[in-house]
Scaffold this motif. Structure first.
Motif, PDB file in Angstrom:
ATOM      1  N   GLU A 229      33.835  40.271  54.165  1.00  0.00           N
ATOM      2  CA  GLU A 229      34.989  39.605  53.573  1.00  0.00           C
ATOM      3  C   GLU A 229      34.539  39.023  52.236  1.00  0.00           C
ATOM      4  N   VAL A 230      35.233  39.373  51.159  1.00  0.00           N
ATOM      5  CA  VAL A 230      34.751  38.986  49.833  1.00  0.00           C
ATOM      6  C   VAL A 230      35.777  38.127  49.099  1.00  0.00           C
ATOM      7  N   PHE A 231      35.256  37.301  48.230  1.00  0.00           N
ATOM      8  CA  PHE A 231      36.078  36.477  47.341  1.00  0.00           C
ATOM      9  C   PHE A 231      35.734  36.853  45.911  1.00  0.00           C
ATOM     10  N   LEU A 232      36.714  37.355  45.179  1.00  0.00           N
ATOM     11  CA  LEU A 232      36.531  37.752  43.785  1.00  0.00           C
ATOM     12  C   LEU A 232      37.095  36.657  42.893  1.00  0.00           C
ATOM     13  N   THR A 233      36.303  36.245  41.902  1.00  0.00           N
ATOM     14  CA  THR A 233      36.697  35.118  41.074  1.00  0.00           C
ATOM     15  C   THR A 233      36.200  35.298  39.647  1.00  0.00           C
ATOM     16  N   TYR A 234      36.694  34.449  38.763  1.00  0.00           N
ATOM     17  CA  TYR A 234      36.163  34.381  37.400  1.00  0.00           C
ATOM     18  C   TYR A 234      35.656  32.971  37.144  1.00  0.00           C
ATOM     19  N   GLU A 235      34.445  32.891  36.632  1.00  0.00           N
ATOM     20  CA  GLU A 235      33.885  31.627  36.159  1.00  0.00           C
ATOM     21  C   GLU A 235      32.721  31.964  35.251  1.00  0.00           C
ATOM     22  N   GLY A 236      32.922  31.746  33.955  1.00  0.00           N
ATOM     23  CA  GLY A 236      31.967  32.237  32.974  1.00  0.00           C
ATOM     24  C   GLY A 236      30.769  31.347  32.720  1.00  0.00           C
ATOM     25  N   THR A 237      30.713  30.161  33.324  1.00  0.00           N
ATOM     26  CA  THR A 237      29.588  29.274  33.061  1.00  0.00           C
ATOM     27  C   THR A 237      28.446  29.530  34.043  1.00  0.00           C
ATOM     28  N   THR A 238      27.251  29.098  33.670  1.00  0.00           N
ATOM     29  CA  THR A 238      26.101  29.234  34.563  1.00  0.00           C
ATOM     30  C   THR A 238      26.017  28.084  35.556  1.00  0.00           C
ATOM     31  N   GLU A 239      26.893  27.081  35.386  1.00  0.00           N
ATOM     32  CA  GLU A 239      26.940  25.953  36.318  1.00  0.00           C
ATOM     33  C   GLU A 239      28.369  25.802  36.835  1.00  0.00           C
ATOM     34  N   PRO A 240      28.812  26.729  37.665  1.00  0.00           N
ATOM     35  CA  PRO A 240      30.224  26.751  38.073  1.00  0.00           C
ATOM     36  C   PRO A 240      30.596  25.573  38.974  1.00  0.00           C
ATOM     37  N   GLU A 241      31.759  24.989  38.673  1.00  0.00           N
ATOM     38  CA  GLU A 241      32.311  23.916  39.493  1.00  0.00           C
ATOM     39  C   GLU A 241      33.679  24.297  40.063  1.00  0.00           C
ATOM     40  N   THR A 242      34.414  25.136  39.331  1.00  0.00           N
ATOM     41  CA  THR A 242      35.711  25.623  39.799  1.00  0.00           C
ATOM     42  C   THR A 242      35.769  27.129  39.599  1.00  0.00           C
ATOM     43  N   PHE A 243      36.700  27.767  40.305  1.00  0.00           N
ATOM     44  CA  PHE A 243      36.741  29.226  40.337  1.00  0.00           C
ATOM     45  C   PHE A 243      38.183  29.716  40.255  1.00  0.00           C
ATOM     46  N   SER A 244      38.448  30.651  39.315  1.00  0.00           N
ATOM     47  CA  SER A 244      39.776  31.252  39.189  1.00  0.00           C
ATOM     48  C   SER A 244      39.894  32.413  40.169  1.00  0.00           C
ATOM     49  N   PRO A 245      40.924  32.434  41.012  1.00  0.00           N
ATOM     50  CA  PRO A 245      40.980  33.428  42.093  1.00  0.00           C
ATOM     51  C   PRO A 245      41.629  34.749  41.679  1.00  0.00           C
ATOM     52  N   TYR A 246      41.108  35.828  42.231  1.00  0.00           N
ATOM     53  CA  TYR A 246      41.720  37.150  42.113  1.00  0.00           C
ATOM     54  C   TYR A 246      42.035  37.658  43.520  1.00  0.00           C
ATOM     55  N   ARG A 247      43.196  38.242  43.655  1.00  0.00           N
ATOM     56  CA  ARG A 247      43.547  38.900  44.918  1.00  0.00           C
ATOM     57  C   ARG A 247      43.338  40.401  44.769  1.00  0.00           C
ATOM     58  N   LEU A 248      42.668  40.997  45.727  1.00  0.00           N
ATOM     59  CA  LEU A 248      42.360  42.420  45.645  1.00  0.00           C
ATOM     60  C   LEU A 248      43.574  43.298  45.894  1.00  0.00           C
ATOM     61  N   ASP A 249      44.633  42.726  46.483  1.00  0.00           N
ATOM     62  CA  ASP A 249      45.781  43.546  46.848  1.00  0.00           C
ATOM     63  C   ASP A 249      46.804  43.690  45.739  1.00  0.00           C
ATOM     64  N   ASP A 250      46.512  43.174  44.528  1.00  0.00           N
ATOM     65  CA  ASP A 250      47.538  43.281  43.490  1.00  0.00           C
ATOM     66  C   ASP A 250      47.486  44.630  42.770  1.00  0.00           C
ATOM     67  N   GLY A 251      46.511  45.473  43.083  1.00  0.00           N
ATOM     68  CA  GLY A 251      46.515  46.847  42.602  1.00  0.00           C
ATOM     69  C   GLY A 251      45.978  47.081  41.214  1.00  0.00           C
ATOM     70  N   GLY A 252      45.528  46.039  40.515  1.00  0.00           N
ATOM     71  CA  GLY A 252      45.025  46.233  39.167  1.00  0.00           C
ATOM     72  C   GLY A 252      43.763  47.073  39.123  1.00  0.00           C
ATOM     73  N   THR A 253      43.545  47.748  38.007  1.00  0.00           N
ATOM     74  CA  THR A 253      42.392  48.645  37.890  1.00  0.00           C
ATOM     75  C   THR A 253      41.071  47.890  37.878  1.00  0.00           C
ATOM     76  N   SER A 254      41.081  46.595  37.549  1.00  0.00           N
ATOM     77  CA  SER A 254      39.826  45.848  37.505  1.00  0.00           C
ATOM     78  C   SER A 254      39.237  45.631  38.892  1.00  0.00           C
ATOM     79  N   LYS A 255      40.026  45.886  39.931  1.00  0.00           N
ATOM     80  CA  LYS A 255      39.525  45.703  41.301  1.00  0.00           C
ATOM     81  C   LYS A 255      39.345  47.033  42.024  1.00  0.00           C
ATOM     82  N   LYS A 256      39.441  48.133  41.309  1.00  0.00           N
ATOM     83  CA  LYS A 256      39.436  49.454  41.945  1.00  0.00           C
ATOM     84  C   LYS A 256      38.219  49.673  42.828  1.00  0.00           C
ATOM     85  N   GLN A 257      37.033  49.316  42.356  1.00  0.00           N
ATOM     86  CA  GLN A 257      35.826  49.607  43.129  1.00  0.00           C
ATOM     87  C   GLN A 257      35.823  48.868  44.454  1.00  0.00           C
ATOM     88  N   TRP A 258      36.349  47.651  44.488  1.00  0.00           N
ATOM     89  CA  TRP A 258      36.347  46.878  45.731  1.00  0.00           C
ATOM     90  C   TRP A 258      37.325  47.463  46.739  1.00  0.00           C
TER      91      TRP A 258
END
Length: 386
Positions: A229-258
């Motif tokens: 079970e995986v959680f895909l997120t965006y956080e560009g810092t090396t010291e993450p405190e919060t995380f922007s969520p991505y849902r894999l079921d929205d069909g976008g090409t950026s999640k194709k491999q998963w």
């Protein structure tokens, strides 16, 4: 599109062409009309004169008098498509160069792009830049320019008429309310771009390679109940405190491999919305502990090596009082999450890497010298050996 009769003054290498029913100086390429739906046309329509047309939402049908030579792309996915089709030399600029990862080409014999062109024009987003670059085609979704960069339809029409038309559809995610027209899968969009460049044979060769590669990987996956079970997120810092969520079921090409690897989305049973233009919500460590995914995939670190990522981002999470309680952190299963914008070549590398991140016992680890697809074959197709 509405007709725009404004033309450039002075001589131009382009011929006069039809644009939206009017004659305008859009030239080397014919302009576009807004009438056709565009979503159904998989191949171009050709005429006896050698001209052809390609249909793609949201622009509709774009007519060409000859194959474009000079091109600009907003994102790395569409740029990668043009490179895969053997047209890398025609690149004039990129709308978001910071997310166009060209280092993958270093692994392909004889392939590469001119980084100086990208670095000279890394944020092609204004009308003035489009005029200055004088490209023959813009691989952009014009509605992205309208909704992200404050263009209006008159600006789109002006550039399409006076410089060159747009062909493109924002496909990396499917969560933006303004995107109320059909989407495309990665290979559906790639097929459209192949039609623009009249490189259908190269496209079909890539399609065969992709299908064989994915089928082989999927044949080696563990049963669904044994996949993480995986959680895909965006956080560009090396010291993450919060995380922007991505849902894999929205069909976008950026999640194709998963999706191709059959993982379970840790957000599937939650009401957490996908990151979008309007949703910028973030999760903190307490939110993550409620989900406690087996694997955490963090975007925003694609210029780090696997070791650099572990020594910075994962190390910080291991030392964090709440982050250290996460199962994925304790097991060292926090990885780079892949590109936002991926084209066909990117996708091969990202799928290989994802398989090795998730199933190292079967596919080898990401730092092992194991290749799951033929690099030489990719380079051969891009070079025209199909």
């Amino acid at each position: 599109m509405a007709s725009d009769d404004e033309t450039r003054t002075g001589p131009t290498r382009r011929a006069f062409v039809t644009y939206g029913g009017a004659v305008a100086g859009a030239g080397f390429l014919a302009g576009c009309t807004s009438s056709g739906s565009g979503g159904d046309a998989a191949t171009p329509t050709e005429s006896s004169s050698g001209s052809y047309s390609v249909s793609m939402e949201p622009v509709g049908t774009v007519a060409f008098d000859s194959v474009p030579e000079r091109w600009a792309a907003y994102d790395g996915g569409y740029a990668d498509m043009a490179v895969a089709l053997g047209h890398g030399d025609g690149l004039t600029g990129v709308g978001g160069a910071d997310r166009y990862y060209t280092y993958v080409y270093d692994e392909l014999p004889g392939m590469g792009v001119d980084r100086s062109r990208i670095e000279a024009n890394p944020e092609v987003r204004s009308k003035e830049q489009f005029y200055a670059l004088d490209s023959d085609i813009h691989l952009y979704d014009p509605q992205m320019l309208v909704n992200w960069f404050d263009w209006d339809q008159a600006d789109v029409d002006e550039v399409a008429s006076n410089v060159a038309p747009f062909v493109g559809n924002l496909i990396f995610r499917r969560s933006d309310e303004w995107h109320d027209y059909p989407y495309y899968t990665l290979y559906e969009a790639f097929e459209k771009v192949a039609a623009v460049f009249q490189e259908q044979e190269r496209y079909r060769a890539f399609e065969r390679l992709h299908d064989e590669f994915i089928a082989d990987v999927q044949s080696r996956l563990p049963p669904a109940e044994d996949r993480p079970e995986v959680f895909l997120t965006y956080e560009g810092t090396t010291e993450p405190e919060t995380f922007s969520p991505y849902r894999l079921d929205d069909g976008g090409t950026s999640k194709k491999q998963w999706r191709d690897l059959g993982v379970t989305d840790a957000l599937a049973e939650t009401d957490i919305e996908n990151l979008s233009t309007t949703n910028r919500g973030e999760l903190d460590y307490e939110n993550l502990l409620e989900i406690d995914p087996e694997v955490i995939l963090i975007r925003g670190h694609e210029r780090k090596s696997p070791t650099e990522f572990r020594d910075t981002v994962l190390a910080y999470m291991r030392d964090h009082p709440a982050g250290s309680e996460l199962t994925a952190v304790q097991n060292g299963r926090v990885y780079r999450g892949g590109y936002l914008y991926q084209g066909p070549i990117h996708n091969l590398f990202l799928t290989e890497r994802a398989a090795q991140q998730l199933y190292p016992d079967e596919f080898g680890g990401v730092t092992d010298d194991v290749q799951l697809f033929d690099r030489q074959r990719v380079a051969d197709i891009a070079a025209g050996d199909v």
